[in-house]
Design a protein around this motif. Structure first.
Motif: not given
Length: 171
Positions: A119-134
């Motif tokens: 499946g897909p890998v995470f992006l090199e940098t993940v940015t999540l606002d409060p409440g966000g998911t990845a």
């Protein structure tokens, strides 16, 4: 089930490695090998308001590369994580180096973002606002004969003191 074999948090990477070695020895002697995947662990980062709920949702062993075979590797193991920002600060980090796989011999392997067919890998940098998911996969390169025992994850590119650990089933 011994407490050290359950999914949970461990403070400090040296302490985590020592506890894992003891847990692996106990597991080898007792023959117990529980699967800790699917459990959510709440982790704090080193800065104010930095908090994630981290869930190990899947382990693919062996994982097939999505492109040309990586050179110098025995096999790939892909681990799928779900990250939820439960803090008050924006989470911006690189998940792959924040994860480590430990084998039954006590060797530690740092995560990579090698694409696999899992499946897909995470992006090199993940940015999540409060409440966000990845969600995404983190891949590990292991020798062919290595036996995965546990996966660890920590915020701040793996440098936070709060470390989540999930036991993996032993073959």
């Amino acid at each position: 089930m011994p407490r050290s074999r359950r999914a949970g948090r461990v403070r400090g990477s040296l302490l985590a490695t020592a506890l894992l070695a003891l847990a692996l020895l106990a597991t080898a002697l007792l023959g117990a090998a529980p699967d800790g995947s699917g459990e959510t662990i709440s982790l704090s980062g080193n800065g104010p308001g930095r908090r994630l709920d981290v869930t190990l949702t899947q382990v693919v062993d062996p994982a097939s590369p999505a492109g040309p075979e990586p050179s110098g590797t025995g096999r790939l193991v892909a681990t799928r994580f779900r990250l939820e920002n439960t803090g008050t600060a924006v989470y911006q980090d690189s998940p792959a180096p924040a994860a480590h796989l430990l084998d039954t011999a006590g060797q530690r392997f740092t995560g990579d973002d090698v694409p696999t067919t899992a499946g897909p890998v995470f992006l090199e940098t993940v940015t999540l606002d409060p409440g966000g998911t990845a969600e995404g996969f983190i891949t590990f390169r292991l020798p062919a004969d290595a036996e995965p025992a546990a996966v660890q994850f920590a915020l701040d590119t793996g440098l936070a003191d709060d470390v989540g650990q999930w036991s993996l089933p032993l073959p």
